[in-house]
Design a protein around this motif. Sequence first.
Motif, PDB file in Angstrom:
ATOM      1  N   UNK A 315       0.813  -1.220   0.000  1.00 34.92           N
ATOM      2  CA  UNK A 315       0.000   0.000   0.000  1.00 34.92           C
ATOM      3  C   UNK A 315       0.843   1.265   0.000  1.00 34.92           C
ATOM      4  N   UNK A 316       1.894   1.307   0.802  1.00 36.34           N
ATOM      5  CA  UNK A 316       2.717   2.518   0.868  1.00 36.34           C
ATOM      6  C   UNK A 316       3.574   2.672  -0.383  1.00 36.34           C
ATOM      7  N   UNK A 317       4.304   1.622  -0.730  1.00 35.89           N
ATOM      8  CA  UNK A 317       5.229   1.724  -1.853  1.00 35.89           C
ATOM      9  C   UNK A 317       4.549   1.818  -3.199  1.00 35.89           C
ATOM     10  N   UNK A 318       3.472   1.038  -3.396  1.00 34.29           N
ATOM     11  CA  UNK A 318       2.856   0.956  -4.715  1.00 34.29           C
ATOM     12  C   UNK A 318       1.681   1.907  -4.908  1.00 34.29           C
ATOM     13  N   UNK A 319       1.287   2.588  -3.867  1.00 33.40           N
ATOM     14  CA  UNK A 319       0.244   3.613  -4.004  1.00 33.40           C
ATOM     15  C   UNK A 319       0.879   4.982  -3.786  1.00 33.40           C
ATOM     16  N   UNK A 320       1.206   5.296  -2.543  1.00 31.85           N
ATOM     17  CA  UNK A 320       1.704   6.646  -2.233  1.00 31.85           C
ATOM     18  C   UNK A 320       3.018   6.962  -2.949  1.00 31.85           C
ATOM     19  N   UNK A 321       4.050   6.180  -2.691  1.00 31.10           N
ATOM     20  CA  UNK A 321       5.370   6.540  -3.223  1.00 31.10           C
ATOM     21  C   UNK A 321       5.453   6.348  -4.737  1.00 31.10           C
ATOM     22  N   UNK A 322       4.711   5.400  -5.280  1.00 29.87           N
ATOM     23  CA  UNK A 322       4.722   5.226  -6.732  1.00 29.87           C
ATOM     24  C   UNK A 322       4.163   6.460  -7.433  1.00 29.87           C
ATOM     25  N   UNK A 323       3.050   6.986  -6.937  1.00 30.22           N
ATOM     26  CA  UNK A 323       2.468   8.167  -7.569  1.00 30.22           C
ATOM     27  C   UNK A 323       3.233   9.431  -7.199  1.00 30.22           C
ATOM     28  N   UNK A 324       3.835   9.453  -6.030  1.00 30.18           N
ATOM     29  CA  UNK A 324       4.647  10.610  -5.637  1.00 30.18           C
ATOM     30  C   UNK A 324       5.823  10.780  -6.594  1.00 30.18           C
ATOM     31  N   UNK A 355      14.043  -7.549   7.690  1.00 27.57           N
ATOM     32  CA  UNK A 355      12.615  -7.255   7.823  1.00 27.57           C
ATOM     33  C   UNK A 355      12.451  -5.817   8.324  1.00 27.57           C
ATOM     34  N   UNK A 356      11.614  -5.003   7.662  1.00 28.40           N
ATOM     35  CA  UNK A 356      11.472  -3.601   8.063  1.00 28.40           C
ATOM     36  C   UNK A 356      10.642  -3.456   9.332  1.00 28.40           C
ATOM     37  N   UNK A 357      10.994  -2.457  10.142  1.00 30.81           N
ATOM     38  CA  UNK A 357      10.172  -2.149  11.312  1.00 30.81           C
ATOM     39  C   UNK A 357       8.873  -1.494  10.875  1.00 30.81           C
ATOM     40  N   UNK A 358       8.984  -0.540   9.939  1.00 29.60           N
ATOM     41  CA  UNK A 358       7.818   0.167   9.404  1.00 29.60           C
ATOM     42  C   UNK A 358       8.052   0.363   7.915  1.00 29.60           C
ATOM     43  N   UNK A 359       7.460  -0.510   7.099  1.00 33.43           N
ATOM     44  CA  UNK A 359       7.710  -0.460   5.660  1.00 33.43           C
ATOM     45  C   UNK A 359       7.256   0.856   5.048  1.00 33.43           C
ATOM     46  N   UNK A 360       6.280   1.527   5.658  1.00 33.96           N
ATOM     47  CA  UNK A 360       5.833   2.820   5.132  1.00 33.96           C
ATOM     48  C   UNK A 360       6.837   3.941   5.417  1.00 33.96           C
ATOM     49  N   UNK A 361       7.808   3.673   6.290  1.00 37.33           N
ATOM     50  CA  UNK A 361       8.883   4.637   6.540  1.00 37.33           C
ATOM     51  C   UNK A 361      10.068   4.334   5.638  1.00 37.33           C
ATOM     52  N   UNK A 362      10.553   3.094   5.688  1.00 38.06           N
ATOM     53  CA  UNK A 362      11.682   2.709   4.847  1.00 38.06           C
ATOM     54  C   UNK A 362      11.893   1.206   4.893  1.00 38.06           C
ATOM     55  N   UNK A 363      12.580   0.692   3.881  1.00 38.18           N
ATOM     56  CA  UNK A 363      13.110  -0.655   3.863  1.00 38.18           C
ATOM     57  C   UNK A 363      14.602  -0.556   3.608  1.00 38.18           C
ATOM     58  N   UNK A 364      15.341  -1.566   3.998  1.00 36.60           N
ATOM     59  CA  UNK A 364      16.803  -1.522   3.916  1.00 36.60           C
ATOM     60  C   UNK A 364      17.323  -2.709   3.116  1.00 36.60           C
ATOM     61  N   UNK A 365      18.319  -2.447   2.294  1.00 35.14           N
ATOM     62  CA  UNK A 365      19.109  -3.483   1.628  1.00 35.14           C
ATOM     63  C   UNK A 365      20.582  -3.227   1.947  1.00 35.14           C
ATOM     64  N   UNK A 366      21.336  -4.276   2.182  1.00 37.05           N
ATOM     65  CA  UNK A 366      22.774  -4.151   2.334  1.00 37.05           C
ATOM     66  C   UNK A 366      23.455  -5.021   1.282  1.00 37.05           C
ATOM     67  N   UNK A 367      24.634  -4.600   0.869  1.00 37.06           N
ATOM     68  CA  UNK A 367      25.380  -5.333  -0.157  1.00 37.06           C
ATOM     69  C   UNK A 367      26.869  -5.138   0.099  1.00 37.06           C
ATOM     70  N   UNK A 368      27.664  -6.023  -0.463  1.00 36.64           N
ATOM     71  CA  UNK A 368      29.117  -6.011  -0.233  1.00 36.64           C
ATOM     72  C   UNK A 368      29.827  -6.038  -1.578  1.00 36.64           C
ATOM     73  N   UNK A 369      30.899  -5.244  -1.682  1.00 37.89           N
ATOM     74  CA  UNK A 369      31.776  -5.355  -2.866  1.00 37.89           C
ATOM     75  C   UNK A 369      32.667  -6.587  -2.656  1.00 37.89           C
ATOM     76  N   UNK A 370      32.612  -7.569  -3.535  1.00 33.18           N
ATOM     77  CA  UNK A 370      33.369  -8.808  -3.320  1.00 33.18           C
ATOM     78  C   UNK A 370      34.869  -8.569  -3.300  1.00 33.18           C
ATOM     79  N   UNK A 371      35.562  -9.453  -2.612  1.00 32.75           N
ATOM     80  CA  UNK A 371      37.028  -9.382  -2.601  1.00 32.75           C
ATOM     81  C   UNK A 371      37.549  -9.739  -3.976  1.00 32.75           C
TER      82      UNK A 371
END
Length: 371
Positions: A315-324, A355-371
């Motif tokens: 609802x937050x990502x695909x309605x509000x933020x998508x149209x924003x 897992x996000x605490x509040x998906x309507x606030x933010x979600x997080x991804x982390x990634x690493x540059x391989x050796x």
Amino acid sequence: MSVEAHDLPAWRGGWLNRLIARPGFQSWASKFPLTRGRARADGAALFDVVQGFVQSQVLMAVVELDLLRRLRAGPQSAEALARACDVPADRMQVLLQAGAALGLLRRKRDRFGLARKGAALMGVPGLEAMIRHHKAFYDDLRDPVALLRGPEETQLSQFWPYVFGGDVPAPEAAIYSDLMAQSQRLVAEDTLRAVSLKGVRHLLDVGGGTGAFLEAAGRAAPSMQMTLFDLPAVVPDAQARFDAAGMAGRVSIVPGSFREDALPGGADTVSLIRVLYDHSDDTVRALLARVYDALPAGGRLIVSEPMGGGARPDRAGDVYFAFYTMAMQTGRARSAAEITALLQEAGFAQINSPAPARAYVTRVLTAVRPS
């Protein structure tokens, strides 16, 4: 005609949807004991969608007239608030009644006071400022079909000129920097819940505005060095923030544009906080390539922003933020899977999505540059 296996559930349900769509069936279902609960719940939910814009405008009026702060000291009558706000008493009564129906206010006899939800609204950093600035967004949504067809210019694109690159005049920079800094506090809180900064030696925050996220990160990791990289217009306010927080000795502020300039080196972790969704895929690809080049082997990237739900619409990502972002005329609310694909394309590995605490606030991804 053949039907693919993954289409079978929707195909089998087609007859039921056609039945439900008949007005006669709806009338029957609302009376029949085994179906009336569901029919009435669906009807109430649909009406809530229908009246959603009116609810938003009631909220706008409550905030614009500063009713929540006026009521913080105690309940008042519609007549007293009408005089204070220069609104006819009968219309103020309508607004207060609507505010109470939405749970923002509470009514006791002929007086209205602050309800828990209204008090919570005042306690959310930046929320009132965000509601006020929605005038531009609502103006763009006045004709949603025209917005979908792609107007040459929108009100919201004028409010956020920085996303198109180039120099931003100081007054405009001050407006968006202040709004972003206020709302960034919630995003910083949820990001730091999801991601530990233990072991991070030097954090580079790209597109970090006036430094709200870095200030929160610096408090969470007191020995960590930090660099802020953003447009020159935000540097004075960022410097003032770090001076006031006693962090000036730990933070380097490097002015520049990630569209045109290489990112500063020396950091073992880079953060992109509410950056990617403001920009097109091409801009994001170029930015992620710059981040990859700026990190050492084993260096980590933190992406935090609102995201769409992808295969499971949100609802937050695909309605509000998508149209924003559509009204901004650049960027889009990508799903975690889409951002993951862009990260992999840039060469990143070990991509994780807590897992996000509040998906309507933010979600997080982390990634690493391989050796």
